[in-house]
Write an enzyme that holds these catalytic residues in place. Structure first.
Site, PDB file in Angstrom:
ATOM      1  N   HIS A   1       1.217  -6.532   7.134  1.00  0.00           N
ATOM      2  CA  HIS A   1       2.449  -7.321   6.962  1.00  0.00           C
ATOM      3  C   HIS A   1       2.710  -8.302   8.104  1.00  0.00           C
ATOM      4  CE1 HIS A   1       3.503  -5.111   3.427  1.00  0.00           C
ATOM      5  NE2 HIS A   1       3.652  -3.964   4.067  1.00  0.00           N
TER       6      HIS A   1
ATOM      7  N   ASP B   1      -3.187  -1.351  -0.731  1.00  0.00           N
ATOM      8  CA  ASP B   1      -1.875  -0.804  -0.387  1.00  0.00           C
ATOM      9  C   ASP B   1      -0.893  -1.203  -1.496  1.00  0.00           C
ATOM     10  OD1 ASP B   1      -0.345   0.166   2.376  1.00  0.00           O
ATOM     11  OD2 ASP B   1       0.930  -1.093   1.103  1.00  0.00           O
TER      12      ASP B   1
ATOM     13  N   HIS C   1       2.006  -2.265  -1.248  1.00  0.00           N
ATOM     14  CA  HIS C   1       2.762  -3.461  -0.873  1.00  0.00           C
ATOM     15  C   HIS C   1       1.808  -4.645  -0.705  1.00  0.00           C
ATOM     16  CE1 HIS C   1       5.054   0.044   0.736  1.00  0.00           C
ATOM     17  NE2 HIS C   1       6.066  -0.610   0.176  1.00  0.00           N
TER      18      HIS C   1
ATOM     19  N   ASP D   1      -0.276   4.545  -0.480  1.00  0.00           N
ATOM     20  CA  ASP D   1       1.103   4.591  -0.975  1.00  0.00           C
ATOM     21  C   ASP D   1       1.262   4.153  -2.434  1.00  0.00           C
ATOM     22  OD1 ASP D   1       0.474   2.044  -0.110  1.00  0.00           O
ATOM     23  OD2 ASP D   1       2.187   1.829   1.244  1.00  0.00           O
TER      24      ASP D   1
END
Ligand SMILES: [Zn+2]
Length: 349
Positions: free
Chosen positions: A120, A162, A164, A251
């Protein structure tokens, strides 16, 4: 052969109070891996030369001065403790070490069991207007890709599994055709960081080298694997990377409470098998830990990874998940749209 890169320094990146991204994540992985009798190496320690090729000096200095103080939150999600700067540099150093091991031919896969995570963070911290850095300090995978390019590799693929979107990684390589970024993630309308739409395809020379597959909440194994088979593997095969870096987040698993996809470890096994089968075409695959907050999933998933990459027998003690028909038809439309947008760059249909 797969080897692991790890350092106890990762335990010294500590939250001031309970936080979902905490040292027990990597200790639970390592206690599962110590039983596996695979090589475990320590990261490269001097990474500043490579760090500055990805991150602004101002940002690096800002992080370094935060480490000199006590425990602080630099945004609503992301903390810095006195041990953070060493841990974050060694997280980058683990990816570099993995690349060295693979390029020397000693290993054909590496697993960097690191924290803090990285995908991120953009060049100067928060990326693409995201509200926070989502627990990340330096973009480990991005520095690894830049390092690989400097070692004579011409084409690197970053696969981001991931849940995200890796907004930082996308931002860093948006104009760069040497680095193909493919991300499968939960629909950004429903989750942090709010980016990762299909139309974000890269810019300038990098146009076509950024592939986003935003999946609706409740996507399960069958639908996710359709996306792997119809988008990810065909594009990878056409791009022919010499090296693959994987932003490995656990996740997207159904037991994770931070997000809403419904994968079982059966899909992770599919990803690992698919990547193992690419070895030969690629010099190697470097898996880099990003998210994943359920200790059971982290440790069983990591064991699965090393078993599959070292061609051992493995067992998955989980049923495959089946996507609800209404959700599945939405996933189908997403895949169609991705194909529709990217067929001008790739031979996919
Ligand atoms: Zn994540």
């Amino acid at each position: 052969m797969i080897g692991v890169i790890y350092d106890d320094a990762y335990l010294e990146h500590k939250p001031p109070r309970y936080h979902i991204e905490n040292p027990s994540r990597v200790s639970s992985i390592m206690s599962a891996l110590y039983q596996r009798n695979i090589p475990i190496e320590r990261p490269v320690t001097n990474v500043n030369e490579w760090l500055v090729k990805v991150h602004d000096l101002t940002y690096i200095h800002q992080i370094d001065s935060a480490c000199e103080g006590n425990y602080v939150f630099i945004d609503a999600d992301t903390y810095v403790s006195p041990g953070t700067c060493r841990a974050a540099r060694l997280a980058v150093g683990a990816v570099i070490k993995g690349i060295d091991k693979v390029l020397s031919g000693e290993w054909n896969a590496a697993y960097a069991v690191v924290r803090p995570p990285g995908h991120h963070v953009g060049r100067s911290g928060r990326a693409l207007m995201a509200p926070t850095q989502g627990f990340c300090i330096f973009n480990n995978v991005a520095v690894g890709a830049v390092y690989a390019l400097s070692r004579g590799i011409d084409r690197v693929a970053i696969l981001d599994f991931d849940v995200h979107h890796g907004n930082g990684t996308q931002e860093i390589f948006y104009n760069d055709p040497r680095v193909l970024y493919i991300s499968l993630h939960q629909d950004p309308v429903t989750i942090f960081p709010g980016t990762g739409f299909i139309g974000e395809v890269g810019e300038g020379e990098g146009e076509g080298f950024n592939v986003n597959v935003p999946l609706p909440p409740l996507t399960g194994d069958d639908a996710y694997q359709d996306a792997l088979n119809r988008v990810v593997w065909p594009i990878i095969n056409e791009f022919k990377p010499q090296l693959i870096l994987v932003s490995l987040g656990f996740d997207a698993h159904e037991l994770e409470t931070i997000a809403n996809l419904r994968l079982s470890l059966n899909t992770y096994a599919e990803m690992f098998r698919g990547l193992r089968d690419l070895i030969g075409m690629v010099k190697g695959v470097i898996f880099v830990l990003e998210g994943g907050y359920n200790f059971e999933v982290l440790s069983r998933g990591s064991r699965l990874l090393v078993d599959i990459m070292s061609n051992r027998d493995f067992e998955i003690d989980e049923e495959s998940t089946v996507t609800d028909p209404r959700v599945k038809s939405r996933v189908n439309s997403v895949i169609k749209e991705v194909v529709g947008v990217h067929k001008q760059y790739w031979h996919i249909e």
